[in-house]
Motif scaffolding. Structure first.
Motif, PDB file in Angstrom:
ATOM      1  N   PHE A  52      26.727 -12.074 -12.698  1.00 37.02           N
ATOM      2  CA  PHE A  52      27.297 -11.434 -11.519  1.00 37.02           C
ATOM      3  C   PHE A  52      27.271  -9.930 -11.706  1.00 37.02           C
ATOM      4  O   PHE A  52      26.942  -9.167 -10.807  1.00 37.02           O
ATOM      5  N   PHE A 103      30.661   1.075   5.720  1.00 37.20           N
ATOM      6  CA  PHE A 103      30.563   0.857   4.273  1.00 37.20           C
ATOM      7  C   PHE A 103      30.800  -0.603   3.937  1.00 37.20           C
ATOM      8  O   PHE A 103      30.009  -1.242   3.237  1.00 37.20           O
ATOM      9  N   LEU A 130      26.059  -7.663  -1.009  1.00 41.15           N
ATOM     10  CA  LEU A 130      26.660  -8.531  -2.034  1.00 41.15           C
ATOM     11  C   LEU A 130      26.398  -9.990  -1.728  1.00 41.15           C
ATOM     12  O   LEU A 130      26.035 -10.756  -2.616  1.00 41.15           O
ATOM     13  N   GLY A 139      32.377   6.119 -12.008  1.00 40.32           N
ATOM     14  CA  GLY A 139      31.738   5.066 -11.234  1.00 40.32           C
ATOM     15  C   GLY A 139      32.746   4.314 -10.402  1.00 40.32           C
ATOM     16  O   GLY A 139      33.843   4.809 -10.143  1.00 40.32           O
ATOM     17  N   GLY A 140      32.395   3.102  -9.984  1.00 41.87           N
ATOM     18  CA  GLY A 140      33.255   2.339  -9.091  1.00 41.87           C
ATOM     19  C   GLY A 140      32.804   2.510  -7.650  1.00 41.87           C
ATOM     20  O   GLY A 140      32.047   3.428  -7.340  1.00 41.87           O
ATOM     21  N   LEU A 141      33.294   1.606  -6.823  1.00 43.60           N
ATOM     22  CA  LEU A 141      32.848   1.625  -5.429  1.00 43.60           C
ATOM     23  C   LEU A 141      33.358   2.843  -4.677  1.00 43.60           C
ATOM     24  O   LEU A 141      32.727   3.327  -3.761  1.00 43.60           O
ATOM     25  N   PHE A 142      34.559   3.309  -5.053  1.00 44.23           N
ATOM     26  CA  PHE A 142      35.169   4.395  -4.279  1.00 44.23           C
ATOM     27  C   PHE A 142      35.077   5.714  -5.023  1.00 44.23           C
ATOM     28  O   PHE A 142      35.989   6.524  -4.993  1.00 44.23           O
ATOM     29  N   VAL A 173      27.784  -3.764  -9.212  1.00 44.83           N
ATOM     30  CA  VAL A 173      28.618  -3.190  -8.164  1.00 44.83           C
ATOM     31  C   VAL A 173      29.348  -1.984  -8.719  1.00 44.83           C
ATOM     32  O   VAL A 173      29.928  -2.039  -9.804  1.00 44.83           O
ATOM     33  N   GLY A 174      29.304  -0.899  -7.953  1.00 44.50           N
ATOM     34  CA  GLY A 174      30.066   0.277  -8.334  1.00 44.50           C
ATOM     35  C   GLY A 174      29.512   1.045  -9.508  1.00 44.50           C
ATOM     36  O   GLY A 174      30.212   1.822 -10.133  1.00 44.50           O
ATOM     37  N   GLN A 175      28.247   0.818  -9.813  1.00 44.33           N
ATOM     38  CA  GLN A 175      27.625   1.643 -10.849  1.00 44.33           C
ATOM     39  C   GLN A 175      26.630   2.572 -10.183  1.00 44.33           C
ATOM     40  O   GLN A 175      25.974   2.219  -9.220  1.00 44.33           O
ATOM     41  N   HIS A 176      26.542   3.761 -10.718  1.00 45.35           N
ATOM     42  CA  HIS A 176      25.714   4.748 -10.043  1.00 45.35           C
ATOM     43  C   HIS A 176      24.768   5.412 -11.018  1.00 45.35           C
ATOM     44  O   HIS A 176      25.011   5.472 -12.213  1.00 45.35           O
ATOM     45  N   MET A 222      34.866  -7.762 -15.679  1.00 45.24           N
ATOM     46  CA  MET A 222      34.466  -8.576 -14.536  1.00 45.24           C
ATOM     47  C   MET A 222      34.326  -7.735 -13.270  1.00 45.24           C
ATOM     48  O   MET A 222      34.884  -6.651 -13.169  1.00 45.24           O
ATOM     49  N   LEU A 223      33.628  -8.301 -12.360  1.00 40.33           N
ATOM     50  CA  LEU A 223      33.277  -7.629 -11.103  1.00 40.33           C
ATOM     51  C   LEU A 223      34.469  -6.988 -10.417  1.00 40.33           C
ATOM     52  O   LEU A 223      34.489  -5.791 -10.142  1.00 40.33           O
ATOM     53  N   ASN A 244      36.084  -3.841 -11.692  1.00 37.20           N
ATOM     54  CA  ASN A 244      35.304  -2.608 -11.635  1.00 37.20           C
ATOM     55  C   ASN A 244      35.442  -1.885 -10.298  1.00 37.20           C
ATOM     56  O   ASN A 244      35.086  -0.734 -10.198  1.00 37.20           O
ATOM     57  N   PHE A 245      35.932  -2.618  -9.292  1.00 34.78           N
ATOM     58  CA  PHE A 245      35.942  -2.052  -7.942  1.00 34.78           C
ATOM     59  C   PHE A 245      36.725  -0.752  -7.872  1.00 34.78           C
ATOM     60  O   PHE A 245      36.243   0.257  -7.378  1.00 34.78           O
ATOM     61  N   LEU A 301      27.902  -3.065   2.462  1.00 32.97           N
ATOM     62  CA  LEU A 301      28.098  -3.482   1.073  1.00 32.97           C
ATOM     63  C   LEU A 301      28.282  -4.990   1.005  1.00 32.97           C
ATOM     64  O   LEU A 301      27.689  -5.658   0.154  1.00 32.97           O
ATOM     65  N   ASP A 313      27.100   3.236   0.242  1.00 31.11           N
ATOM     66  CA  ASP A 313      27.839   4.147  -0.630  1.00 31.11           C
ATOM     67  C   ASP A 313      28.905   4.835   0.207  1.00 31.11           C
ATOM     68  O   ASP A 313      28.625   5.354   1.285  1.00 31.11           O
ATOM     69  N   ILE A 314      30.147   4.823  -0.295  1.00 32.53           N
ATOM     70  CA  ILE A 314      31.269   5.358   0.487  1.00 32.53           C
ATOM     71  C   ILE A 314      31.086   6.841   0.803  1.00 32.53           C
ATOM     72  O   ILE A 314      31.503   7.313   1.865  1.00 32.53           O
ATOM     73  N   ILE A 366      34.170   9.027  -5.100  1.00 33.24           N
ATOM     74  CA  ILE A 366      33.794  10.087  -4.159  1.00 33.24           C
ATOM     75  C   ILE A 366      33.569  11.379  -4.933  1.00 33.24           C
ATOM     76  O   ILE A 366      34.432  11.819  -5.703  1.00 33.24           O
ATOM     77  N   LEU A 396      29.349 -14.996 -15.334  1.00 22.68           N
ATOM     78  CA  LEU A 396      29.988 -13.771 -14.874  1.00 22.68           C
ATOM     79  C   LEU A 396      29.199 -12.545 -15.293  1.00 22.68           C
ATOM     80  O   LEU A 396      29.152 -11.542 -14.597  1.00 22.68           O
TER      81      LEU A 396
END
Lengths: 236, 153
Positions: free
Chosen positions: A5, A180, A188, B12-15, A10-13, B1-2, B5-6, A184, A122-123, B17, A2
């Motif tokens: 994974f 998006f 993935l 951060g995170g996918l959304f 994912v979701g880090q910027h 875990m993945l 984080n969404f 994405l 990216d959204i 904005i 994990l």
């Protein structure tokens, strides 16, 4: 496993701080690289325009023709010329972003945080594009038909009014989330497959990704053109 | 875990904005103007010029084709009239030669008839002359016989 994974990040910027606003640096980095390549490509192709097209000019003319057909069929003969550059830019931007994200091995470049990838994954990018489309079709409708544009909301019957208003919200929402989500998800899937089976198996999925990327660019541009065409259409 | 984080993360995170959105919108608008002046306008000018050229050429070729067809039809009618004219001349000549032949034939017939008549008249006159002579001789002879008979008595 994990933790590996999580290596997909994912979701880090990569955050850039400008004054007191924060932006996603990786999105701008990749978009600048890709758009730079696109602009170089286009300036090379249009440097020496000839009546008998050769090489790059041929390709660019094919592209132009393709975009014109797209705009003309969706928007209509009357005003497609005004909107062709916008539709074409949307198509080229989304296409270049999607394919650039899928074709270039960005993962080889290590960033302090986040990772490089398709700007359209990216959204923020997709919402920006979708909102531009919304503004465009409002502007197109109002500038072409004036206040008569709002007849569209009660056409063919006033019962449609709530649905038409709802549509103004669902249009940008579906536009942005479709693009998006597809890009994405493709990133993935390829990332997970590369992690699980690094050899051969990811290749068909990568090709599928290229296919999806191109289709998504076409869908985005076509829908944008369709919305604009719907706004400028004359009801009789 | 993945999965967690969404949505959950505040940073951060996918959304997530933020100002990326308006800046990206500005960037796309700028790109629209750049591509318009760098790509859509120049390529459109060349393509539309060529399309105009091609359609003009097609129109010109169509005009020329219709002109050629008109000329062809003209020539055909001319040929047709020349044919009828030739036929007319031939039949006229035939008629004329026929007439000439008939005239010549009639003339020859007349001449032949005339000479026949003449010959007949001549024969008749000679016959009557011969008859006259014969009757005169017969008279002479009879007179002679009568004289002899009278003398012997």
């Amino acid at each position: 496993m994990l933790t590996n994974f999580a290596a997909l990040e994912v979701g880090q910027h990569l955050y850039w701080q400008i004054g007191n606003i924060r932006i996603h640096g990786q999105v701008f980095l990749t978009s600048w690289i890709l758009l730079g390549a696109l602009l170089v490509f286009i300036s090379l192709g249009t440097k020496k325009m000839e009546n008998d097209p050769k090489g790059l000019q041929n390709l660019l003319e094919f592209l132009w023709d393709y975009i014109r057909d797209l705009a003309r069929t969706q928007i209509g003969e009357k005003v497609y010329r005004d909107w062709m550059p916008f539709i074409g830019t949307l198509f080229l931007f989304v296409f270049v972003s999607n394919w650039g994200g899928a074709l270039i091995p960005w993962r080889l470049i290590k960033l302090p945080s986040g990772e490089l990838g398709a700007p359209t994954a990216d959204i923020n990018t997709t919402i920006a594009l979708a909102l531009l489309v919304s503004l465009s079709y409002f502007y197109a409708g109002l500038s072409n038909k004036g206040w008569r544009y709002f007849e569209y909301y009660v056409h063919p019957t006033p019962i449609m009014l709530p649905f038409k208003i709802l549509e103004d919200f669902t249009k940008p929402l579906s536009l942005s989330f479709r693009l998006f989500g597809n890009i994405l998800a493709d990133e993935l899937v390829v990332g997970v497959l590369v992690f699980l089976v690094p050899l051969i198996l990811p290749i068909p999925v990568m090709f599928l990704g290229l296919f999806t990327s191109a289709i998504q660019a076409l869908i985005f541009a076509t829908l944008a053109a369709y919305y604009i065409g719907e706004a400028v259409e004359e009801h009789h | 875990m993945l999965a967690f984080n969404f949505f959950g993360a505040t940073e951060g995170g996918l959304f997530d904005i933020n100002a990326t959105l308006p800046l990206m919108a500005i960037q796309v608008v700028a790109l629209t103007y750049i591509l318009n002046s760098l790509f859509f306008k120049p390529v459109g000018k060349v393509v539309e010029k060529r399309e105009k050229f091609v359609s003009n050429n097609i129109i010109e070729a169509k005009n020329k084709l219709s002109e050629v067809k008109k000329l062809e039809a003209d020539l055909l009618t001319q040929l047709q009239s020349a044919r009828t004219e030739a036929q007319r001349i031939v039949s006229e000549a035939e008629n004329e030669s026929d007439k000439l032949y008939k005239e010549a034939l009639e003339l020859a017939n007349n001449e032949a008839n005339a000479s026949k008549e003449k010959a007949r008249l001549e024969i008749e006159s000679q016959t009557s002359a011969a008859r006259d002579q014969l009757s005169k001789q017969a008279d002479d002879l009879s007179e002679l016989i009568v004289n002899r008979l009278i003398l012997e008595k």
